[in-house]
Scaffold this active site. Structure first.
Site, short mmCIF file in Angstrom:
data_model
loop_
_atom_site.label_atom_id
_atom_site.label_comp_id
_atom_site.label_asym_id
_atom_site.label_seq_id
_atom_site.Cartn_x
_atom_site.Cartn_y
_atom_site.Cartn_z
N ASP A 37 0.57 -0.74 0.04
CA ASP A 37 -0.18 -0.11 -0.36
C ASP A 37 0.92 1.84 0.51
O ASP A 37 0.56 2.62 0.29
CB ASP A 37 -0.49 -0.26 0.92
CG ASP A 37 0.05 -0.08 2.71
OD1 ASP A 37 1.12 -0.11 2.56
OD2 ASP A 37 -1.08 0.11 3.35
N HIS A 241 23.47 2.54 -19.34
CA HIS A 241 22.13 2.34 -18.04
C HIS A 241 22.31 2.13 -16.88
O HIS A 241 21.37 1.27 -16.26
CB HIS A 241 20.71 2.18 -18.17
CG HIS A 241 20.63 2.91 -20.08
ND1 HIS A 241 19.27 3.61 -19.93
CD2 HIS A 241 20.83 4.56 -20.02
CE1 HIS A 241 19.03 4.57 -21.03
NE2 HIS A 241 19.98 5.53 -21.14
N ASP A 258 26.25 9.77 -14.44
CA ASP A 258 24.67 10.16 -15.53
C ASP A 258 23.94 10.66 -15.23
O ASP A 258 23.34 9.71 -14.25
CB ASP A 258 24.75 9.62 -17.51
CG ASP A 258 23.90 9.61 -17.91
OD1 ASP A 258 22.50 10.58 -17.66
OD2 ASP A 258 23.37 9.51 -19.08
N ASP A 269 20.31 16.62 -17.90
CA ASP A 269 20.79 14.86 -18.49
C ASP A 269 22.33 15.60 -18.45
O ASP A 269 22.59 15.70 -19.53
CB ASP A 269 20.24 14.81 -19.49
CG ASP A 269 20.57 13.88 -20.46
OD1 ASP A 269 21.04 12.88 -18.93
OD2 ASP A 269 20.17 12.43 -20.95
N HIS A 348 25.65 3.98 -28.75
CA HIS A 348 24.47 4.59 -29.07
C HIS A 348 24.60 6.32 -29.86
O HIS A 348 25.22 6.05 -30.58
CB HIS A 348 23.84 5.03 -27.70
CG HIS A 348 24.69 5.80 -27.08
ND1 HIS A 348 24.63 7.13 -27.27
CD2 HIS A 348 26.01 5.76 -26.46
CE1 HIS A 348 26.01 7.78 -25.53
NE2 HIS A 348 27.00 6.62 -25.78
N HIS A 352 19.57 13.11 -27.97
CA HIS A 352 17.98 13.22 -28.22
C HIS A 352 17.61 14.32 -27.67
O HIS A 352 18.27 15.77 -26.95
CB HIS A 352 17.81 11.89 -27.11
CG HIS A 352 18.80 12.50 -25.58
ND1 HIS A 352 17.85 13.40 -24.51
CD2 HIS A 352 19.40 11.96 -25.41
CE1 HIS A 352 18.35 12.95 -23.68
NE2 HIS A 352 19.31 11.86 -23.92
N HIS A 359 14.05 12.12 -22.22
CA HIS A 359 14.28 11.77 -24.09
C HIS A 359 13.11 12.83 -24.45
O HIS A 359 11.60 12.04 -24.52
CB HIS A 359 14.25 10.49 -24.00
CG HIS A 359 15.30 9.15 -23.57
ND1 HIS A 359 15.47 8.01 -23.26
CD2 HIS A 359 16.93 9.96 -23.40
CE1 HIS A 359 16.86 8.01 -22.99
NE2 HIS A 359 17.39 8.99 -23.11
N GLU A 382 25.76 13.65 -26.41
CA GLU A 382 26.79 12.75 -25.24
C GLU A 382 27.45 11.72 -25.90
O GLU A 382 26.92 10.45 -25.77
CB GLU A 382 25.59 12.44 -24.43
CG GLU A 382 24.29 11.40 -25.21
CD GLU A 382 23.37 11.53 -24.85
OE1 GLU A 382 23.90 10.08 -23.50
OE2 GLU A 382 22.11 11.71 -24.08
N TYR A 386 32.63 2.91 -24.82
CA TYR A 386 32.97 1.58 -23.98
C TYR A 386 33.92 0.65 -24.27
O TYR A 386 33.07 -0.30 -25.42
CB TYR A 386 31.43 1.36 -23.85
CG TYR A 386 30.52 2.99 -23.52
CD1 TYR A 386 30.36 3.27 -22.85
CD2 TYR A 386 30.55 3.59 -24.79
CE1 TYR A 386 29.69 4.89 -22.58
CE2 TYR A 386 29.52 4.62 -24.75
CZ TYR A 386 29.32 5.32 -23.51
OH TYR A 386 28.44 6.06 -23.51
N ARG A 404 31.54 8.88 -20.63
CA ARG A 404 31.14 9.73 -21.56
C ARG A 404 30.90 10.97 -20.98
O ARG A 404 30.36 11.12 -19.87
CB ARG A 404 29.35 9.32 -21.68
CG ARG A 404 27.98 10.31 -22.15
CD ARG A 404 27.05 9.11 -22.45
NE ARG A 404 26.61 8.68 -21.04
CZ ARG A 404 26.07 6.96 -20.11
NH1 ARG A 404 25.85 6.58 -21.20
NH2 ARG A 404 25.56 7.02 -19.35
N GLU A 406 28.30 14.70 -21.66
CA GLU A 406 27.49 14.72 -22.17
C GLU A 406 26.45 16.32 -21.44
O GLU A 406 26.73 16.54 -20.66
CB GLU A 406 25.83 14.27 -21.00
CG GLU A 406 24.94 14.42 -21.76
CD GLU A 406 23.74 13.41 -21.63
OE1 GLU A 406 23.82 12.64 -20.92
OE2 GLU A 406 22.96 13.42 -22.19
N1 GLY Z 1 20.09 9.62 -19.25
C1 GLY Z 1 19.55 8.82 -19.87
C2 GLY Z 1 20.54 9.99 -21.17
O1 GLY Z 1 21.97 10.33 -21.12
O2 GLY Z 1 20.29 9.67 -22.80
MN MN Z 2 22.50 11.61 -19.98
MN MN Z 3 21.34 11.61 -22.26
#
Ligand code: GLY
Ligand code: MN
Ligand code: MN
Length: 439
Positions: A37, A241, A258, A269, A348, A352, A359, A382, A386, A404, A406
């Protein structure tokens, strides 16, 4: 913060784009159970919030252009002092009119009686079908209620149109107030990353850094991160992720963070990668400098009039050339680019859309073509590298390194405006900050 007038301007803009004789129906988000609950903290649906600014569950917004008795109707929870004592204050229909500029508002419990009457006679219904199965079914029932009365002259709608396209095109272009909000979110996240970098020491755990991020978010009044924070050290940084955030920070490893806050319904982000002990090793530094170079090239290509994919193309060119120079790839640059030989190391895309959702909504293509970047759009840049820990095709020194970088970028007439530029990213500046070395 976004003011009442802006919400009303958004509704007017959507209604101006709607076909004549139509109605738009937008349900709110619901509360979700976490376990038994207890519930997740409520977060309003972005489309619903964009049009209303109303942040209660169990609500439905209805837009009816050119309706004499009011174009904006809100169904919402009724006031109920006994329930409000447990779960908090509600606006009720009266508050919906007074504080949220609804022309008319009704208790959500009355929707079955009232909504079919509002739909009847409208030829087209704008609705985001397929996002909420329960609501899809409810809508069909309301339409059937009208169909069943067809013999008495009731006119059911003949056409269902996707509301997403209209609404998401609007959401893609940020207003001055939205940009201010996104800059505020970016500033909070910059502070949070700095705090985490300063708190980083070997022997601490990934979740300690996550705690530093959350501390800064919450102190600034953010009720949620924009997404689950990623704090991945060592080979965990190669998991795109990774959110377990449970391992010990080991001297000699890198840590990738991140994370971004959501502030007043707008996301930030940011990713930074830094050495746990404050000093990059030679191979780490070589890859780091390469990712940074590719990121700067992608930001330089984030120019109004260029197409969506140009930053990505600029980025993979720099990365591929760098991987060749470092010996991680072999062959001719143009052939490697054509074969997308970088993909085992960079799987990737370079960015975005960013906005109310991390996103964010908005098309990336127009027909077959990438869409052109225009002032007011916000996107992330970004790139990363890797190197899988078990990649036997590359020299040992590179294995298990994940990086990374970003930033959040606003497209303007004057060029790219990096909302997150206050956060250092040159290797030497980062080294000074890790472990609290810089005041
Ligand atoms: N944190 C998710 C991305 O960078 O798209
Ligand atoms: Mn990110
Ligand atoms: Mn991102």
């Amino acid at each position: 913060m976004i003011g009442k007038r802006e919400f009303s301007r958004r509704r007017r803009k959507v209604m101006a784009e709607m076909e004549p004789g139509s109605i738009a129906i937008v349900p709110s988000a619901s509360i979700h159970t976490r376990n038994r609950d207890t519930e997740y903290r409520f977060r309003q649906d972005s489309d619903f919030y964009y049009l209303t600014g109303f942040d209660e569950p169990d609500a439905v917004a209805v837009l009816m252009p050119e309706r004499k008795h009011g174009e904006f109707v809100l169904f919402c929870q009724e006031r109920d002092p006994a329930l409000e004592l447990w779960t908090g204050y509600r606006q009720g229909p009266e508050g919906a009119c007074k504080n949220y500029s609804a022309d008319d508002a009704f208790p959500i419990g009355d929707i079955d009686e009232i909504l079919p009457g509002l739909i009847e006679g409208r030829e087209r219904v704008y609705y985001a079908m397929g996002r909420n199965a329960d609501f899809d079914q409810q809508l069909m029932q309301w339409v059937n209620t009208i169909r069943n009365k067809a013999r008495t002259g009731a006119q059911p709608p003949g056409e269902f149109l996707d509301l997403n396209y209209l609404l998401h095109e609007l959401r893609l272009f940020k207003s001055a107030a939205e940009i201010r909000q996104m800059q505020a979110a970016a500033d909070i996240s910059v502070r949070a990353h700095k705090r985490a970098m300063k708190a980083c020491k070997p022997g601490r755990f990934e979740y300690h850094l996550e705690a530093e991020l959350i501390h800064e978010f919450m102190q600034a009044g953010c009720r949620h991160p924009a997404y689950e924070s990623i704090v991945g050290s060592g080979k965990n940084a190669c998991i795109l992720h990774y959110t377990q955030n449970c391992d010990e920070l080991v001297a000699g490893d890198l840590v990738l963070i991140d994370a971004g806050c959501e502030y007043g319904y707008y996301a930030s982000d940011i990713t930074r990668t830094f050495p746990v002990s404050g000093k990059f090793s030679k191979p780490q530094r070589a890859l780091y400098d390469l990712v940074l170079k590719s990121q700067l090239a992608a930001i330089d290509a984030t120019i109004a009039g260029r197409h969506w994919n140009e930053p990505h193309e600029a980025c993979v060119r720099v990365l591929t050339l760098g991987l060749l120079e470092l010996g991680l790839l072999k062959g001719k640059l143009e052939t490697l680019l054509k074969k997308e030989a970088y993909k085992p190391f960079y799987m990737h895309r370079t960015g975005h859309w960013l906005g109310m959702d991390v996103h964010d909504v908005g098309d990336y293509r127009v027909g077959e073509e990438w869409r052109l970047l225009e002032p007011g759009m916000v996107l992330t840049v970004e790139p990363g590298l890797y190197i899988a820990p078990d990649n036997k095709k590359v020299d040992k020194q590179w294995r298990g390194i994940g990086i990374r970088i970003e930033d959040d970028v606003l497209v303007t007439k004057q060029g790219p405006q990096v909302l997150t530029k206050a956060l250092p990213k040159k290797a030497a500046d980062i080294e000074k900050m890790v472990g609290g070395r810089r005041k």
